[in-house]
Design an enzyme around this catalytic site. Structure first.
Site, PDB file in Angstrom:
ATOM      1  N   LYS A  29       0.827  -1.213   0.000  1.00 24.66           N
ATOM      2  CA  LYS A  29       0.000   0.000   0.000  1.00 24.66           C
ATOM      3  C   LYS A  29       0.862   1.265   0.000  1.00 24.66           C
ATOM      4  CE  LYS A  29       0.884   0.589   4.486  1.00 24.66           C
ATOM      5  NZ  LYS A  29       1.236   1.678   5.350  1.00 24.66           N
ATOM      6  N   THR A  40      -3.576   4.943   5.000  1.00 21.05           N
ATOM      7  CA  THR A  40      -2.327   5.502   4.472  1.00 21.05           C
ATOM      8  C   THR A  40      -2.573   6.499   3.351  1.00 21.05           C
ATOM      9  OG1 THR A  40      -1.367   3.355   4.928  1.00 21.05           O
ATOM     10  CG2 THR A  40      -0.040   4.846   3.633  1.00 21.05           C
TER      11      THR A  40
END
Ligand SMILES: NC(=O)c1ccc[n+]([C@@H]2O[C@H](COP(=O)([O-])OP(=O)(O)OC[C@H]3O[C@@H](n4cnc5c(N)ncnc54)[C@H](O)[C@@H]3O)[C@@H](O)[C@H]2O)c1
Length: 327
Positions: free
Chosen positions: A187, A244
């Site tokens: 990610k 994130t």
């Protein structure tokens, strides 16, 4: 439980604080004597986790002076590229029956191994991984959060679940270590791409498109490596991706914004001031994609920017100009 946390950066400090408040006996191992002295005196990590008090119960010891043979749990809270060096330090010092838990998110450059693979190889002990949407700045303030502890031995995951879970941190177990660790690593380049999009002044549509197509490529590579599909829709998968890619705390997203503003990768990393795992991970994923014959369009564009062959604006044209596809 007697716990040693290696690494006194933001996550190591927040995690040590959390465990100490759970009444575990916690020692944080720092890289230098000066860090150990300052942290013990100030009870605040001004450099990495400012504004959060570290409990008096936490001991701080430098690597050069630390003994870890009494620790039942060894926690690796260092950047992925430092895990091998730390594991080599742990190997001759650890108790034979100690548990190993990695907090690192990335792949080792060169070997392309995950942190738990490196730890097992170097220490001879199987390692569990903790991963999820867990910004240190929020865990350090006891904001309600959830995470995943993965171990191929589910009884180990359940034991660690009991050790780590608390009023403000809900812990789920998973036996798909490969999937949980891969999600946590993959990610980060997507967050760099989202940061570049934000930095170019684009909006929610662009961010959502990058996150969704990013999840598609994360899933593609994960499945090719043998991860389980459900892991990608869990906390370590989509959960961490959301945190994130949308957070002001995310260094990877911030680094992407800086790249869009014209900073070089070195300048962006220096301005962020802490490890930007997305940069080395992008290089590792470039190699892993070739190994497994999988396409990673978003990550590949980040790779081209880091290599100085494309600007963030160029990436827009490349991604939008790809051949039409079915979803
Ligand atoms: N910060 C977060 O919110 C967060 C959350 C989840 C996971 N993580 C992951 O945890 C890992 C550590 O991140 P962080 O945010 O604490 O990083 P950081 O940059 O804040 O701190 C890294 C720490 O590791 C230490 N270190 C570096 N190289 C070392 C070595 N060779 N030997 C011993 N110590 C060494 C540094 O001294 C520093 O204390 C990364 O993989 C990151 O992706 C971070």
């Amino acid at each position: 439980m007697d716990v040693v946390v290696i690494g006194s950066g933001s996550w190591g400090s927040a995690f040590a604080r959390h465990l100490s408040r759970r009444d575990h006996s916690v020692t944080v191992v720092t890289q230098t004597v000066a860090e150990a002295t300052e942290l013990a005196e100030r009870r605040e990590n001004r450099a990495f986790l400012p504004g959060i008090r570290l409990p008096d119960g936490i001991a701080f010891v430098a690597m050069a002076e630390a003994e870890i043979d009494a620790a039942e749990l060894v926690v690796y809270a260092v950047p992925t590229q430092a895990v091998r060096e730390v594991a080599a330090w742990v190997a001759p010092r650890r108790a034979a029956d100690s548990l190993q838990l990695s907090l690192a998110k990335g792949f080792e450059l060169g070997s392309l191994e995950r942190p738990t693979e490196v730890i097992r190889e170097v220490t001879g002990a199987p390692a569990a991984a903790l991963s999820g949407p867990n910004h240190a700045e929020e865990i350090g303030r006891d904001m309600p959060s959830a995470t995943v502890i993965a171990s191929y031995d589910i009884t180990v995951a359940e034991r660690l679940q009991r050790v780590v879970a608390g009023d403000s941190l809900r812990v789920y177990t998973n036996d798909d270590v490969l999937g949980v660790e891969s999600c946590g690593a993959m990610k980060n380049p997507i967050a760099v791409a989202v940061g570049m999009s934000d930095g170019l002044g684009f909006g929610d549509n662009s961010r959502a498109a990058l996150m969704t197509r990013g999840l598609a490529e994360i899933t593609r590579l994960g499945l090719a490596q043998g991860a389980r599909f459900e892991t990608f829709s869990g906390l370590a998968g989509i959960g961490d991706l959301i945190a994130t890619c949308t957070s002001r705390h995310s260094r990877n997203r911030r680094a992407g914004e800086l790249l869009a503003g014209g900073a070089t990768p070195d300048e962006a990393a220096a301005l962020v001031g802490q490890v930007v795992e997305g940069f080395p991970t992008t290089y590792a994923l470039h190699d892993l994609a070739a190994r497994y014959g999988v396409e990673l369009p978003v990550t590949e564009n980040v790779h081209e920017v880091l290599e100085g062959r494309r600007t963030p604006s160029d990436c827009v044209a490349v991604l939008m100009g790809r051949e039409p596809k079915r979803e």
